[in-house]
Every structure is written in structure tokens, then in C-alpha cells.
Motif scaffolding. Structure first.
Motif, PDB file in Angstrom:
ATOM      1  N   ASP A 131       0.838  -1.206   0.000  1.00  0.00           N
ATOM      2  CA  ASP A 131       0.000   0.000   0.000  1.00  0.00           C
ATOM      3  C   ASP A 131       0.871   1.252   0.000  1.00  0.00           C
ATOM      4  O   ASP A 131       1.963   1.276   0.579  1.00  0.00           O
ATOM      5  N   MET A 132       0.369   2.306  -0.641  1.00  0.00           N
ATOM      6  CA  MET A 132       0.993   3.619  -0.608  1.00  0.00           C
ATOM      7  C   MET A 132       0.000   4.607   0.005  1.00  0.00           C
ATOM      8  O   MET A 132      -1.163   4.680  -0.416  1.00  0.00           O
ATOM      9  N   ILE A 133       0.475   5.360   1.001  1.00  0.00           N
ATOM     10  CA  ILE A 133      -0.349   6.328   1.712  1.00  0.00           C
ATOM     11  C   ILE A 133       0.257   7.707   1.509  1.00  0.00           C
ATOM     12  O   ILE A 133       1.444   7.921   1.789  1.00  0.00           O
ATOM     13  N   TYR A 134      -0.559   8.661   1.056  1.00  0.00           N
ATOM     14  CA  TYR A 134      -0.086  10.022   0.808  1.00  0.00           C
ATOM     15  C   TYR A 134      -0.489  10.921   1.965  1.00  0.00           C
ATOM     16  O   TYR A 134      -1.666  10.969   2.352  1.00  0.00           O
ATOM     17  N   ILE A 135       0.518  11.643   2.532  1.00  0.00           N
ATOM     18  CA  ILE A 135       0.307  12.473   3.718  1.00  0.00           C
ATOM     19  C   ILE A 135       0.807  13.891   3.421  1.00  0.00           C
ATOM     20  O   ILE A 135       1.964  14.240   3.732  1.00  0.00           O
ATOM     21  N   PRO A 136      -0.017  14.743   2.799  1.00  0.00           N
ATOM     22  CA  PRO A 136       0.439  16.121   2.579  1.00  0.00           C
ATOM     23  C   PRO A 136       0.545  16.884   3.897  1.00  0.00           C
ATOM     24  O   PRO A 136      -0.082  16.514   4.898  1.00  0.00           O
ATOM     25  N   ALA A 137       1.353  17.938   3.902  1.00  0.00           N
ATOM     26  CA  ALA A 137       1.473  18.787   5.083  1.00  0.00           C
ATOM     27  C   ALA A 137       0.085  19.205   5.558  1.00  0.00           C
ATOM     28  O   ALA A 137      -0.798  19.494   4.753  1.00  0.00           O
ATOM     29  N   GLY A 138      -0.103  19.212   6.887  1.00  0.00           N
ATOM     30  CA  GLY A 138      -1.385  19.584   7.463  1.00  0.00           C
ATOM     31  C   GLY A 138      -2.301  18.422   7.782  1.00  0.00           C
ATOM     32  O   GLY A 138      -3.382  18.613   8.350  1.00  0.00           O
ATOM     33  N   THR A 139      -1.883  17.186   7.417  1.00  0.00           N
ATOM     34  CA  THR A 139      -2.698  15.991   7.649  1.00  0.00           C
ATOM     35  C   THR A 139      -2.320  15.354   8.988  1.00  0.00           C
ATOM     36  O   THR A 139      -1.158  15.013   9.210  1.00  0.00           O
ATOM     37  N   VAL A 140      -3.284  15.165   9.875  1.00  0.00           N
ATOM     38  CA  VAL A 140      -3.054  14.445  11.125  1.00  0.00           C
ATOM     39  C   VAL A 140      -2.800  12.980  10.801  1.00  0.00           C
ATOM     40  O   VAL A 140      -3.513  12.377   9.996  1.00  0.00           O
ATOM     41  N   HIS A 141      -1.774  12.389  11.441  1.00  0.00           N
ATOM     42  CA  HIS A 141      -1.408  11.019  11.072  1.00  0.00           C
ATOM     43  C   HIS A 141      -0.608  10.349  12.176  1.00  0.00           C
ATOM     44  O   HIS A 141      -0.070  11.008  13.069  1.00  0.00           O
ATOM     45  N   ALA A 142      -0.511   9.024  12.090  1.00  0.00           N
ATOM     46  CA  ALA A 142       0.357   8.246  12.980  1.00  0.00           C
ATOM     47  C   ALA A 142       0.545   6.857  12.399  1.00  0.00           C
ATOM     48  O   ALA A 142      -0.403   6.228  11.917  1.00  0.00           O
ATOM     49  N   SER A 184     -12.029  18.748   4.404  1.00  0.00           N
ATOM     50  CA  SER A 184     -12.185  17.322   4.076  1.00  0.00           C
ATOM     51  C   SER A 184     -11.985  17.033   2.593  1.00  0.00           C
ATOM     52  O   SER A 184     -11.911  15.873   2.193  1.00  0.00           O
ATOM     53  N   ASP A 185     -11.891  18.086   1.763  1.00  0.00           N
ATOM     54  CA  ASP A 185     -11.695  17.879   0.327  1.00  0.00           C
ATOM     55  C   ASP A 185     -10.231  17.686  -0.054  1.00  0.00           C
ATOM     56  O   ASP A 185      -9.920  17.410  -1.216  1.00  0.00           O
ATOM     57  N   VAL A 186      -9.331  17.833   0.906  1.00  0.00           N
ATOM     58  CA  VAL A 186      -7.908  17.686   0.616  1.00  0.00           C
ATOM     59  C   VAL A 186      -7.606  16.252   0.187  1.00  0.00           C
ATOM     60  O   VAL A 186      -8.122  15.285   0.771  1.00  0.00           O
ATOM     61  N   ASN A 187      -6.779  16.100  -0.823  1.00  0.00           N
ATOM     62  CA  ASN A 187      -6.422  14.782  -1.348  1.00  0.00           C
ATOM     63  C   ASN A 187      -5.328  14.156  -0.487  1.00  0.00           C
ATOM     64  O   ASN A 187      -4.197  14.626  -0.464  1.00  0.00           O
ATOM     65  N   TYR A 188      -5.676  13.106   0.246  1.00  0.00           N
ATOM     66  CA  TYR A 188      -4.699  12.385   1.056  1.00  0.00           C
ATOM     67  C   TYR A 188      -5.195  10.955   1.225  1.00  0.00           C
ATOM     68  O   TYR A 188      -6.315  10.606   0.852  1.00  0.00           O
ATOM     69  N   GLY A 189      -4.342  10.103   1.806  1.00  0.00           N
ATOM     70  CA  GLY A 189      -4.766   8.743   2.113  1.00  0.00           C
ATOM     71  C   GLY A 189      -4.200   7.714   1.165  1.00  0.00           C
ATOM     72  O   GLY A 189      -3.219   7.946   0.458  1.00  0.00           O
ATOM     73  N   ARG A 190      -4.837   6.526   1.147  1.00  0.00           N
ATOM     74  CA  ARG A 190      -4.323   5.401   0.382  1.00  0.00           C
ATOM     75  C   ARG A 190      -4.535   5.610  -1.109  1.00  0.00           C
ATOM     76  O   ARG A 190      -5.589   6.059  -1.550  1.00  0.00           O
ATOM     77  N   ILE A 191      -3.508   5.264  -1.880  1.00  0.00           N
ATOM     78  CA  ILE A 191      -3.608   5.255  -3.337  1.00  0.00           C
ATOM     79  C   ILE A 191      -3.898   3.826  -3.769  1.00  0.00           C
ATOM     80  O   ILE A 191      -3.073   2.926  -3.579  1.00  0.00           O
ATOM     81  N   GLU A 192      -5.062   3.603  -4.307  1.00  0.00           N
ATOM     82  CA  GLU A 192      -5.467   2.256  -4.694  1.00  0.00           C
ATOM     83  C   GLU A 192      -4.643   1.773  -5.888  1.00  0.00           C
ATOM     84  O   GLU A 192      -4.357   2.529  -6.815  1.00  0.00           O
ATOM     85  N   ASN A 193      -4.239   0.490  -5.841  1.00  0.00           N
ATOM     86  CA  ASN A 193      -3.478  -0.124  -6.936  1.00  0.00           C
ATOM     87  C   ASN A 193      -2.269   0.731  -7.314  1.00  0.00           C
ATOM     88  O   ASN A 193      -2.048   1.057  -8.484  1.00  0.00           O
ATOM     89  N   PHE A 194      -1.497   1.075  -6.314  1.00  0.00           N
ATOM     90  CA  PHE A 194      -0.403   2.022  -6.496  1.00  0.00           C
ATOM     91  C   PHE A 194       0.622   1.561  -7.528  1.00  0.00           C
ATOM     92  O   PHE A 194       1.132   0.439  -7.461  1.00  0.00           O
ATOM     93  N   THR A 195       0.919   2.437  -8.471  1.00  0.00           N
ATOM     94  CA  THR A 195       2.082   2.296  -9.354  1.00  0.00           C
ATOM     95  C   THR A 195       2.854   3.607  -9.453  1.00  0.00           C
ATOM     96  O   THR A 195       4.049   3.592  -9.742  1.00  0.00           O
ATOM     97  N   ARG A 196       2.165   4.735  -9.193  1.00  0.00           N
ATOM     98  CA  ARG A 196       2.817   6.044  -9.335  1.00  0.00           C
ATOM     99  C   ARG A 196       2.120   7.074  -8.454  1.00  0.00           C
ATOM    100  O   ARG A 196       0.892   7.110  -8.382  1.00  0.00           O
TER     101      ARG A 196
END
Length: 276
Positions: A131-142, A184-196
């Protein structure tokens, strides 16, 4: 000057596991080159705008957030931190925290922190190897326990800790509330079927090679990280070959062609913002 370098990480033990700074020229931790442990920054003569880590979480990391470039430059004399996580290993039913539940406002979150009830507002996602997870600045995460990841990020070491599972470490609530993106419209999270994945700061591609693959680094440097298998990277100009196997990392400076041979799966990371 053209450089093709096989890297060695800087190891850092943590209370929750460990980090290996695989590719780093940051002042807080510089990685090494080859078996003689040469300093990467000295070898290439300039700072790099991305940093790559291997993170092994035996226990939960703190719930945290990173600032944007503007905020970090103003208050921390550092860069902001947009990052992504590629999952190398994960226990069954492993989860990560990535964002807040839909509709959570700044006031909701502030009140939850004051009442020690923040866990109920966090968004968890199940993850598995690959899995690939995208975390742009400003995203709460752990990152939670039982997971090993590769983290590709801006070259920054600014973290605002929000919640630490009862451990007695400093938190940075005021700064965190300044930089959390509650849209909530910010693009973050898992990229499905990640290749790029292409962010404003880096491009990450997964390449599955069985035989020969010819590539060329353009105006910016690139990095190859071996995920599985083994093979060689041969330089176009001089024919020098470097062997690679699991988690080996190769730095290639600008405008160098290469050929990868083997049965191998790699991540290719390309810098998009070269520092002068």
C-alpha cells in the motif's frame, strides 16, 4: 560532477521502534555512502530536497502533524513536510491513522484535546504490504504498531506532536492547531493499486522488472530502492555495475542513463525541486 552512490543508512533507535535515514543530507541526520561510511553530504556537495527513511513501529508513534513550507520557514527555519508511506511489512489487521473523521472542525478537535477524547476523532485505515499512503502537510497522522514502512518526504525534521498515548513527552498543541488542514476535500490517504504518485515535491513509481529495464535520470537526481529480488544497475557511460538486493538504495545524479537487469521490484524516487 556525475555521481552513482550506494547508500548506507543512519540508524536511530526510538521508544516505539527505530528509524533508518536511508537518504538524508539534513543537519539532524546525514546518511552514509558505501561500506566506508563516507558522509553523503560531503560526497555530493549539496543538500537534497527529499529525505527517505525506513521506519519500524513496534508500538504506536505519536499522533502528529507537519507544517507547510511557509509556516516552517517562518517559525522553524526549516522546510515543511509532505510525505508518503510505502508499506513494507504489516501485521494482520494492521492500521494507520490518516486524517480526521469527516466533518471534524478546529473547534471540535480543540475541545477533544482538552477533554482527552481525541482518539474518537481520528480516521484509521487498514493497510497491507504494497500500500501507498499520501500524507500532505497539514494531515493528522500516525504509524501504529506492527508496521514497517518506507517514508519519502521533504527534507525536514519538523513534527508537531498532538497526542502520545499516555507517554510523558512534549506536545505542541498550539502550533498543531495552526497547521492542521480541516478541509475534508484535501487529497490524502491510500492510493489504490499504487504504481505512481506525483506530489509537488517528488514522484514515486513502483517498477517490476523481469529482465532488462533502461532508464535515464533527467534534470533532477533519482533514487532506486530495491523492494524485492536482486539484480544490477549498470551505468550507460562507463559500464560500471552495482549489485542491488532487498532495501539497497542507489542515488543517481542528474542526466545519467542506466540499465537495470534482474528479477526485481524497485521504487524509483525522482526529486521535483532541486535546491541550488
Amino acid at each position: 560532477m556525475s555521481k552513482v552512490l550506494k547508500l548506507n543508512p543512519l540508524y536511530m533507535e526510538k521508544i516505539w521502534g527505530y528509524e533508518k535515514w536511508i537518504l538524508s543530507t539534513h543537519k539532524n541526520g546525514i546518511s552514509f555512502v558505501d561500506s566506508d561510511q563516507r558522509n553523503l553530504l560531503e560526497c555530493i556537495g549539496r543538500e537534497l530536497p527529499i529525505l527517505i527513511k525506513e521506519i519500524k513501529a513496534n508500538n504506536n508513534l505519536s499522533v502528529q502533524v507537519h507544517p507547510s513550507d511557509d509556516y516552517a520557514n517562518k517559525y522553524e527555519n526549516d522546510f515543511g513536510k509532505t510525505e508518503c508511506w510505502y508499506v513494507l511489512d504489516a501485521d494482520k489487521d494492521a492500521t494507520l491513522i490518516c486524517g480526521l473523521k469527516d466533518g471534524v472542525t478546529k473547534e471540535d478537535f480543540k475541545n477533544a484535546l482538552e477533554c482527552s477524547n481525541v482518539e474518537g476523532l481520528l480516521k484509521r485505515i487498514n493497510v497491507k504490504v504494497g500500500d501507498m499512503i499520501y500524507i500532505p502537510a497539514g494531515t493528522v497522522h500516525a504509524v501504529e504498531g506492527g508496521i514497517k514502512i518506507l517514508e519519502i518526504q521533504q527534507c525536514s525534521d519538523v513534527t508537531y506532536r498532538i497526542y502520545d498515548w499516555g507517554r510523558d513527552r512534549e506536545v505542541h498543541i498550539d502550533k498543531a492547531l495552526d497547521v492542521i488542514n480541516f478541509n475534508s476535500d484535501v487529497n490524502y490517504g491510500r492510493i489504490e493499486n499504487f504504481t505512481r504518485l506525483e506530489s509537488p515535491y517528488f514522484i514515486v513509481e513502483k517498477l517490476i522488472i523481469d529482465g532488462e529495464y533502461i532508464d535515464h535520470c533527467g534534470d533532477n537526481y533519482c533514487v532506486y530502492i530495491c523492494l524485492n529480488g536482486s539484480g544490477t544497475i549498470t551505468m550507460e557511460k562507463n559500464g560500471n555495475a552495482i549489485s542491488i538486493s532487498e532495501l539497497d538504495t542507489i542515488y543517481i545524479s542528474q542526466n545519467i542513463g542506466c540499465k537495470i537487469n534482474g528479477s526485481i521490484e524497485v521504487l524509483k524516487v525522482v526529486d521535483k525541486i532541486t535546491l541550488n
